[in-house]
Design a protein around this motif. Sequence first.
Motif, PDB file in Angstrom:
ATOM      1  N   SER A   9       0.812  -1.214   0.000  1.00 44.89           N
ATOM      2  CA  SER A   9       0.000   0.000   0.000  1.00 44.89           C
ATOM      3  C   SER A   9       0.847   1.267   0.000  1.00 44.89           C
ATOM      4  O   SER A   9       0.310   2.364  -0.036  1.00 44.89           O
ATOM      5  CB  SER A   9      -0.917   0.017   1.223  1.00 44.89           C
ATOM      6  OG  SER A   9      -1.507  -1.237   1.385  1.00 44.89           O
ATOM      7  N   ARG A  31      -1.748   1.271  -6.760  1.00 40.21           N
ATOM      8  CA  ARG A  31      -2.525   2.153  -5.909  1.00 40.21           C
ATOM      9  C   ARG A  31      -3.334   3.070  -6.807  1.00 40.21           C
ATOM     10  O   ARG A  31      -2.841   3.513  -7.833  1.00 40.21           O
ATOM     11  CB  ARG A  31      -1.560   2.992  -5.053  1.00 40.21           C
ATOM     12  CG  ARG A  31      -2.156   3.456  -3.769  1.00 40.21           C
ATOM     13  CD  ARG A  31      -2.175   2.350  -2.722  1.00 40.21           C
ATOM     14  NE  ARG A  31      -2.863   2.814  -1.520  1.00 40.21           N
ATOM     15  CZ  ARG A  31      -3.829   2.126  -0.943  1.00 40.21           C
ATOM     16  NH1 ARG A  31      -4.224   0.991  -1.445  1.00 40.21           N
ATOM     17  NH2 ARG A  31      -4.390   2.590   0.153  1.00 40.21           N
ATOM     18  N   SER A  71      -6.386   8.598  -6.793  1.00 41.90           N
ATOM     19  CA  SER A  71      -7.675   9.238  -7.045  1.00 41.90           C
ATOM     20  C   SER A  71      -8.202   8.703  -8.352  1.00 41.90           C
ATOM     21  O   SER A  71      -7.563   8.793  -9.376  1.00 41.90           O
ATOM     22  CB  SER A  71      -7.520  10.750  -7.114  1.00 41.90           C
ATOM     23  OG  SER A  71      -6.626  11.067  -8.148  1.00 41.90           O
ATOM     24  N   GLN A  96     -16.012   6.994 -10.620  1.00 36.80           N
ATOM     25  CA  GLN A  96     -16.573   7.228  -9.282  1.00 36.80           C
ATOM     26  C   GLN A  96     -18.092   7.221  -9.357  1.00 36.80           C
ATOM     27  O   GLN A  96     -18.730   8.241  -9.416  1.00 36.80           O
ATOM     28  CB  GLN A  96     -16.052   8.547  -8.713  1.00 36.80           C
ATOM     29  CG  GLN A  96     -14.561   8.485  -8.431  1.00 36.80           C
ATOM     30  CD  GLN A  96     -13.999   9.811  -7.975  1.00 36.80           C
ATOM     31  OE1 GLN A  96     -14.694  10.804  -7.922  1.00 36.80           O
ATOM     32  NE2 GLN A  96     -12.714   9.816  -7.646  1.00 36.80           N
ATOM     33  N   GLU A 125      -7.227  -3.711   1.194  1.00 35.44           N
ATOM     34  CA  GLU A 125      -8.043  -2.491   1.205  1.00 35.44           C
ATOM     35  C   GLU A 125      -8.345  -2.013  -0.216  1.00 35.44           C
ATOM     36  O   GLU A 125      -9.466  -1.630  -0.530  1.00 35.44           O
ATOM     37  CB  GLU A 125      -7.342  -1.381   2.005  1.00 35.44           C
ATOM     38  CG  GLU A 125      -7.370  -1.603   3.510  1.00 35.44           C
ATOM     39  CD  GLU A 125      -8.778  -1.962   4.026  1.00 35.44           C
ATOM     40  OE1 GLU A 125      -9.727  -1.211   3.717  1.00 35.44           O
ATOM     41  OE2 GLU A 125      -8.922  -3.001   4.711  1.00 35.44           O
ATOM     42  N   LEU A 126      -7.311  -2.054  -1.037  1.00 41.45           N
ATOM     43  CA  LEU A 126      -7.486  -1.644  -2.432  1.00 41.45           C
ATOM     44  C   LEU A 126      -8.493  -2.551  -3.131  1.00 41.45           C
ATOM     45  O   LEU A 126      -9.387  -2.077  -3.852  1.00 41.45           O
ATOM     46  CB  LEU A 126      -6.137  -1.696  -3.160  1.00 41.45           C
ATOM     47  CG  LEU A 126      -6.168  -1.467  -4.677  1.00 41.45           C
ATOM     48  CD1 LEU A 126      -6.612  -0.051  -5.019  1.00 41.45           C
ATOM     49  CD2 LEU A 126      -4.800  -1.734  -5.285  1.00 41.45           C
ATOM     50  N   LYS A 130     -10.896  -4.377  -1.800  1.00 39.49           N
ATOM     51  CA  LYS A 130     -12.254  -4.142  -1.291  1.00 39.49           C
ATOM     52  C   LYS A 130     -12.859  -2.914  -1.952  1.00 39.49           C
ATOM     53  O   LYS A 130     -14.028  -2.901  -2.342  1.00 39.49           O
ATOM     54  CB  LYS A 130     -12.206  -3.918   0.228  1.00 39.49           C
ATOM     55  CG  LYS A 130     -12.083  -5.178   1.046  1.00 39.49           C
ATOM     56  CD  LYS A 130     -12.179  -4.803   2.514  1.00 39.49           C
ATOM     57  CE  LYS A 130     -11.880  -5.973   3.423  1.00 39.49           C
ATOM     58  NZ  LYS A 130     -11.542  -5.508   4.787  1.00 39.49           N
ATOM     59  N   ARG A 131     -12.037  -1.879  -2.059  1.00 41.34           N
ATOM     60  CA  ARG A 131     -12.510  -0.632  -2.650  1.00 41.34           C
ATOM     61  C   ARG A 131     -12.885  -0.837  -4.117  1.00 41.34           C
ATOM     62  O   ARG A 131     -13.919  -0.365  -4.584  1.00 41.34           O
ATOM     63  CB  ARG A 131     -11.386   0.406  -2.517  1.00 41.34           C
ATOM     64  CG  ARG A 131     -11.810   1.786  -2.861  1.00 41.34           C
ATOM     65  CD  ARG A 131     -10.701   2.760  -2.537  1.00 41.34           C
ATOM     66  NE  ARG A 131     -10.834   3.929  -3.387  1.00 41.34           N
ATOM     67  CZ  ARG A 131      -9.828   4.708  -3.734  1.00 41.34           C
ATOM     68  NH1 ARG A 131      -8.615   4.458  -3.286  1.00 41.34           N
ATOM     69  NH2 ARG A 131     -10.025   5.744  -4.502  1.00 41.34           N
ATOM     70  N   LEU A 132     -12.027  -1.575  -4.812  1.00 37.76           N
ATOM     71  CA  LEU A 132     -12.307  -1.823  -6.227  1.00 37.76           C
ATOM     72  C   LEU A 132     -13.568  -2.648  -6.406  1.00 37.76           C
ATOM     73  O   LEU A 132     -14.377  -2.381  -7.296  1.00 37.76           O
ATOM     74  CB  LEU A 132     -11.111  -2.532  -6.877  1.00 37.76           C
ATOM     75  CG  LEU A 132      -9.907  -1.637  -7.150  1.00 37.76           C
ATOM     76  CD1 LEU A 132      -8.695  -2.482  -7.540  1.00 37.76           C
ATOM     77  CD2 LEU A 132     -10.210  -0.638  -8.266  1.00 37.76           C
ATOM     78  N   LYS A 145     -16.078  -2.763  -4.456  1.00 36.58           N
ATOM     79  CA  LYS A 145     -17.212  -1.885  -4.174  1.00 36.58           C
ATOM     80  C   LYS A 145     -17.557  -1.035  -5.405  1.00 36.58           C
ATOM     81  O   LYS A 145     -18.727  -0.882  -5.770  1.00 36.58           O
ATOM     82  CB  LYS A 145     -16.827  -0.953  -3.000  1.00 36.58           C
ATOM     83  CG  LYS A 145     -17.964  -0.629  -2.066  1.00 36.58           C
ATOM     84  CD  LYS A 145     -17.376  -0.043  -0.785  1.00 36.58           C
ATOM     85  CE  LYS A 145     -18.197   1.118  -0.288  1.00 36.58           C
ATOM     86  NZ  LYS A 145     -17.574   1.764   0.888  1.00 36.58           N
ATOM     87  N   ILE A 146     -16.515  -0.518  -6.038  1.00 43.08           N
ATOM     88  CA  ILE A 146     -16.721   0.312  -7.233  1.00 43.08           C
ATOM     89  C   ILE A 146     -17.294  -0.534  -8.368  1.00 43.08           C
ATOM     90  O   ILE A 146     -18.254  -0.139  -9.039  1.00 43.08           O
ATOM     91  CB  ILE A 146     -15.406   1.000  -7.660  1.00 43.08           C
ATOM     92  CG1 ILE A 146     -14.987   2.023  -6.602  1.00 43.08           C
ATOM     93  CG2 ILE A 146     -15.553   1.658  -9.033  1.00 43.08           C
ATOM     94  CD1 ILE A 146     -13.551   2.491  -6.708  1.00 43.08           C
TER      95      ILE A 146
END
Lengths: 182, 159
Positions: free
Chosen positions: A86, A172, A175, A181, B125-126, B128-130, B132-133
């Motif tokens: 990360s 990573r 943004s 989004q 974490e990355l 999970k976020r992806l 979700k998106i």
Amino acid sequence: MSEKYTFLFAPLDGVGHVNACLGIAEQLRDRGHRVVFATPMSWKGKLEQQGFIEELYHVSDEELNPSQSGAAWWESIMAKMRPAVSGPSIEIHEKIQIPIWNETLNQIKYSDRRLREIVSNVKPDAIVVDYMLHIPALMDQGKLRKLIEKPRFIFIILYFPQFHQAFLGFYRLPSLPLEFQM
Amino acid sequence: MNVPPALSGYATDGDRTIWKIYDDKLKEVYGDFFKELNDWVQEHGGPTLNFNFPFLMKYSPYANIYMYPIELDYTSLRPNPPNWHQFDAFVRNGNETFEIPEKLRSGPGKLIYFSLGTIGCVDVELMKRLIKILGKSPNRFIVSKGKALDNFLQFILNR
């Protein structure tokens, strides 16, 4: 019937690298060419099952410990490296890529003699590799010419496009662009 | 070079002075490793290598191929060197079959396989976020989870 050739595939010890070779290897096999895979011991039987000839080599003394090679090794190294993933990309180079490459270089050194033996036994018309580090046993033309009577060509397959040029946000996504989004 | 350093994550239209700083840093980080590799390669009949990160090797004079979808490639910024060939995918048949789970077989949108490979998927974490998106997309996804996310695959059905 057209001429038949011998292809020696020598991918880096990783599922993705072997898979990258398989698509081409399958086509060559189905056209009647002799296709040999040089892989670490952890691959034993897996390529033979698919109709390829296997030439196995050891990558370390501790080969009997399965965590030293193949998928188990990747799994253990990635678990160890997880905290760094990360982080900023330069830290990923320091904390993940350098240890992986150090280990890979040790494996290259360890297997050098055996790889030369394989090339000399198999006498390939072409060698196909999937690597980012120089392997003299496979890539050095001068030495290969002595081992192989008529080396025709050498493919280098790279299944990591991100290394070929800028790769945006693999590790990573600081943004996300607006359109993602949702 | 007309593109940012490999693996830097910098944008193609970004500040190029930062690219230079990153390149210098890379040379520093890989300095010891590169020297060890280069020395050993030369002792074993190989050439003197240039620091052409991340390919610390001599390219094939015959043919070099790489996999990258043409739509996403950077060839408008950086034409391929001679003897380099682009492929959209390396498709293999293998000797295993994969049955698409019933609930994913039909539904809205496309069915997409999503994987970040060995390194990407350990960033839980990355991931999970992806996920979700991706869950908000009108398409169906099969996500390669890797060991860090417990099971090998997670199936997500979007409605």
